[in-house]
Design a protein around this motif. Structure first.
Motif, PDB file in Angstrom:
ATOM      1  N   LEU A  59       0.839  -1.187   0.000  1.00  0.00           N
ATOM      2  CA  LEU A  59       0.000   0.000   0.000  1.00  0.00           C
ATOM      3  C   LEU A  59       0.874   1.237   0.000  1.00  0.00           C
ATOM      4  N   PRO A  60       0.444   2.269  -0.672  1.00  0.00           N
ATOM      5  CA  PRO A  60       1.240   3.515  -0.682  1.00  0.00           C
ATOM      6  C   PRO A  60       1.263   4.153   0.692  1.00  0.00           C
ATOM      7  N   THR A  61       2.388   4.574   1.094  1.00  0.00           N
ATOM      8  CA  THR A  61       2.570   5.165   2.423  1.00  0.00           C
ATOM      9  C   THR A  61       3.176   6.553   2.260  1.00  0.00           C
ATOM     10  N   LEU A  62       2.599   7.496   2.975  1.00  0.00           N
ATOM     11  CA  LEU A  62       3.104   8.867   2.957  1.00  0.00           C
ATOM     12  C   LEU A  62       3.931   9.075   4.199  1.00  0.00           C
ATOM     13  N   TYR A  63       5.179   9.273   3.996  1.00  0.00           N
ATOM     14  CA  TYR A  63       6.083   9.511   5.122  1.00  0.00           C
ATOM     15  C   TYR A  63       6.155  11.023   5.371  1.00  0.00           C
ATOM     16  N   THR A  64       6.053  11.386   6.684  1.00  0.00           N
ATOM     17  CA  THR A  64       6.073  12.807   7.070  1.00  0.00           C
ATOM     18  C   THR A  64       7.464  13.160   7.514  1.00  0.00           C
ATOM     19  N   HIS A  65       8.058  14.101   6.850  1.00  0.00           N
ATOM     20  CA  HIS A  65       9.393  14.572   7.216  1.00  0.00           C
ATOM     21  C   HIS A  65       9.237  15.908   7.919  1.00  0.00           C
ATOM     22  N   PRO A  66      10.120  16.211   8.825  1.00  0.00           N
ATOM     23  CA  PRO A  66      10.019  17.510   9.541  1.00  0.00           C
ATOM     24  C   PRO A  66      10.195  18.665   8.575  1.00  0.00           C
ATOM     25  N   GLY A  67       9.317  19.616   8.710  1.00  0.00           N
ATOM     26  CA  GLY A  67       9.374  20.787   7.831  1.00  0.00           C
ATOM     27  C   GLY A  67      10.602  21.623   8.108  1.00  0.00           C
ATOM     28  N   SER A  68      11.009  22.368   7.184  1.00  0.00           N
ATOM     29  CA  SER A  68      12.201  23.219   7.354  1.00  0.00           C
ATOM     30  C   SER A  68      11.900  24.320   8.369  1.00  0.00           C
ATOM     31  N   TRP A 109      15.661  28.949  23.626  1.00  0.00           N
ATOM     32  CA  TRP A 109      16.033  27.608  24.143  1.00  0.00           C
ATOM     33  C   TRP A 109      14.822  26.697  24.270  1.00  0.00           C
ATOM     34  N   HIS A 110      13.720  27.241  24.782  1.00  0.00           N
ATOM     35  CA  HIS A 110      12.486  26.438  24.929  1.00  0.00           C
ATOM     36  C   HIS A 110      11.916  26.066  23.569  1.00  0.00           C
ATOM     37  N   ARG A 111      11.922  27.064  22.699  1.00  0.00           N
ATOM     38  CA  ARG A 111      11.398  26.732  21.359  1.00  0.00           C
ATOM     39  C   ARG A 111      12.262  25.665  20.688  1.00  0.00           C
ATOM     40  N   SER A 112      13.542  25.715  20.883  1.00  0.00           N
ATOM     41  CA  SER A 112      14.423  24.699  20.307  1.00  0.00           C
ATOM     42  C   SER A 112      14.119  23.333  20.878  1.00  0.00           C
ATOM     43  N   ASN A 113      13.920  23.260  22.173  1.00  0.00           N
ATOM     44  CA  ASN A 113      13.577  21.966  22.784  1.00  0.00           C
ATOM     45  C   ASN A 113      12.246  21.440  22.261  1.00  0.00           C
ATOM     46  N   LEU A 114      11.268  22.378  22.154  1.00  0.00           N
ATOM     47  CA  LEU A 114       9.962  21.945  21.648  1.00  0.00           C
ATOM     48  C   LEU A 114      10.070  21.442  20.202  1.00  0.00           C
ATOM     49  N   THR A 115      10.862  22.189  19.452  1.00  0.00           N
ATOM     50  CA  THR A 115      11.032  21.767  18.048  1.00  0.00           C
ATOM     51  C   THR A 115      11.715  20.409  17.968  1.00  0.00           C
ATOM     52  N   ASN A 116      12.710  20.189  18.779  1.00  0.00           N
ATOM     53  CA  ASN A 116      13.387  18.884  18.775  1.00  0.00           C
ATOM     54  C   ASN A 116      12.458  17.765  19.207  1.00  0.00           C
ATOM     55  N   SER A 175      11.408  14.721  16.965  1.00  0.00           N
ATOM     56  CA  SER A 175      11.636  13.349  17.422  1.00  0.00           C
ATOM     57  C   SER A 175      10.354  12.536  17.335  1.00  0.00           C
ATOM     58  N   GLU A 176       9.244  13.138  17.770  1.00  0.00           N
ATOM     59  CA  GLU A 176       7.961  12.413  17.684  1.00  0.00           C
ATOM     60  C   GLU A 176       7.610  12.101  16.229  1.00  0.00           C
ATOM     61  N   THR A 177       7.830  13.095  15.383  1.00  0.00           N
ATOM     62  CA  THR A 177       7.529  12.855  13.958  1.00  0.00           C
ATOM     63  C   THR A 177       8.403  11.737  13.404  1.00  0.00           C
ATOM     64  N   SER A 178       9.687  11.712  13.764  1.00  0.00           N
ATOM     65  CA  SER A 178      10.589  10.663  13.299  1.00  0.00           C
ATOM     66  C   SER A 178      10.164   9.304  13.831  1.00  0.00           C
ATOM     67  N   ARG A 179       9.769   9.256  15.121  1.00  0.00           N
ATOM     68  CA  ARG A 179       9.304   7.991  15.688  1.00  0.00           C
ATOM     69  C   ARG A 179       8.043   7.506  14.997  1.00  0.00           C
ATOM     70  N   ARG A 180       7.115   8.460  14.767  1.00  0.00           N
ATOM     71  CA  ARG A 180       5.874   8.083  14.091  1.00  0.00           C
ATOM     72  C   ARG A 180       6.172   7.553  12.685  1.00  0.00           C
TER      73      ARG A 180
END
Length: 483
Positions: free
Chosen positions: A8-17, A92-99, A103-108
């Motif tokens: 089945l075709p799968t759409l992989y989500t990559h983190p946006g720039s 710093w907080h925004r960087s942590n949130l973005t990471n 990470s969640e997107t990569s795990r998913r």
């Protein structure tokens, strides 16, 4: 439409720039005059949210620091007027949130990839299994096809071998029958030669000689037909062996192919002897397709059947020829024997009649000789009475003078002498006739004896020599070539 077994075709989500300017410019951050070196940051310090070094704004001091060593470019920490800072706590907080989000997107995505990969593996396994099952089924069908044609070829080969053996047996019978015709032909020719030894009036072209000539022609005609069919049988055996060779070669190839395809059909994933053969699927060593493959075998079988049918027809013709020739020679043999029997009977009857005539002739000669002897005796017996009568007349002529009287006694004496002379003359005539008759009887006797010898010679030739040889004429079983 999706094919069965395809992933089945799968759409992989990559983190946006990350936006290039979600952090404030470095130039706005409080820093000392010489607080940041002009050299670029190491690659290990780069992050998606960090702008490239080429986007940094370097103060004027960077120009003066070019060409200096790091120890000369960086001032001592104790000489800095304020702490070295680049980002704010919000950054710093925004960087942590973005990471975290990245990470969640990569795990998913990894989870989706793992699940899709498992489904792909399962689908490919099922697809491979179905393909292998179909291939195994096709190999099984191919094995069954080869087995079917093998059985057809084996049946045809057995029939062809049987036909060749039968034709060989009939050919041997024909050869034996042909050899057996030589003796009758020789007997016929010897009979003709013996009959040429006839002599005299018996040297005639009778019915026996005509039948012997017909018998010789019949035997030669039978031999010619037998030789012609022998040549046909030899040619037919050659054709049959060629067709048999083609069937045997095709059957041998089918045996090898059946063994190979059966081994391929029995191969499984757990079988021994399986290995990788790189590029084997690109090798095309085939020289036929199923249609031409089946047509080739069918053509060999049809050719063998055609040759076998022609061979069976030839065998029937040879069987009929053996029966016909045996009947013809046997029938003509009987005709010749009947003619011989009639001729022998006629000759024997003629001989018997000659013997009867000869016997009567001999008896008549004997009687005639006795008659002649009686005539001679009668002639001798008439001599003395004639002498007496003539003596009396002679003495009476000496009577004197008038005593010579023609008296009754004189007349009687004269009459007696004349009668006796006439009697002697008639007896002499009869004796001459008897002698002539005897000569004719002797000649007749000689002719009868010669004719009797001729008849005896003819009877000996026909009865003893010819019929003696014809008793050894081959039997019908021998003429049919069985022995």
């Amino acid at each position: 439409m999706e094919l069965l077994g395809s992933p089945l075709p799968t759409l992989y989500t990559h983190p946006g720039s990350t936006p290039a300017k979600f952090l404030p410019p470095i130039s706005t951050a409080p820093s000392s005059k010489n607080g940041f070196p002009s050299s670029p940051l190491p690659q290990s310090l780069s992050h998606p949210w960090v702008p490239r070094a080429t986007n940094l704004t370097i103060g004027p001091s960077s120009k003066s620091s070019q060409g200096l060593t790091p120890s000369e470019a960086l001032p001592p920490i104790s000489s800095r007027a304020a702490p070295f800072t680049r980002y704010t706590p919000g950054d710093w907080h925004r960087s942590n949130l973005t990471n975290s989000k990245a990470s969640e997107t990569s795990r998913r995505n990894a989870e989706l990839l793992t699940a899709d990969t498992s489904r792909l593996i399962q689908d490919k396994y099922q697809e491979t299994r179905k393909t292998q099952v179909k291939t195994t089924k096709k190999l099984g069908e191919r094995v069954n096809d080869i087995k079917f044609w093998k059985s057809q070829l084996r049946q045809e080969l057995d029939k062809m071998i049987g036909e060749n053996n039968a034709l060989t047996d009939v050919t041997k019978r024909l050869e034996r029958a042909l050899a057996k015709t030589e003796a009758p032909l020789q007997v016929t020719q010897e009979c003709l030669l013996h009959r040429e030894k006839w002599v005299g009036i018996d040297l005639v072209c009778d019915d026996v000689e005509k039948q012997l000539l017909v018998e010789a022609d019949v035997i030669r005609s039978c031999q010619e037909r037998m030789r012609r069919y022998l040549d046909q049988a030899e040619a037919r055996l050659t054709s049959n062996r060629m067709a048999q060779h083609e069937v045997e070669r095709d059957l041998a190839n089918k045996q090898v192919a059946h063994c190979i395809d059966d081994q391929c059909h029995q191969l499984r994933n757990t079988s021994d002897g399986i290995s990788y053969y790189q590029g084997v699927e690109r090798v095309d060593a085939t020289i036929s397709v199923p249609e031409s493959w089946a047509k080739f075998t069918d053509k060999n079988i049809l050719r063998s059947q055609s040759e076998r049918a022609a061979s069976a027809q030839l065998r029937d013709n040879i069987e009929n020829l053996l029966v016909v020739t045996a009947n013809e020679m046997r029938r003509q043999f009987s005709c010749v024997n009947v003619a011989f029997t009639h001729r022998i009977a006629e000759t024997a009857e003629a001989k018997r009649r000659i013997q009867d005539h000869l016997g009567k002739t001999l008896q008549e000669i004997f009687q005639l000789k006795r008659t002649m002897e009686a005539i001679r005796k009668a002639i001798r017996d008439k001599g003395r009475p004639l002498k007496v009568a003539q003596t009396r007349l002679d003495k009476r002529t000496r009577r004197p003078s008038m005593e010579l009287c023609r008296d009754t006694a004189h007349l009687r004496l004269v009459s007696e002498v004349c009668e006796m002379e006439e009697t002697l003359q008639s007896l002499q005539q009869r004796l001459g006739d008897a002698e002539d008759t005897l000569q004719r009887l002797v000649h007749a006797k000689s002719v009868l004896e010669h004719d009797l010898a001729v008849k005896a010679n003819s009877l000996f030739i026909d009865q003893e020599k010819c019929m003696g040889m014809r008793k050894a004429f081959p039997s019908t079983v021998r003429l049919l070539g069985y022995v």
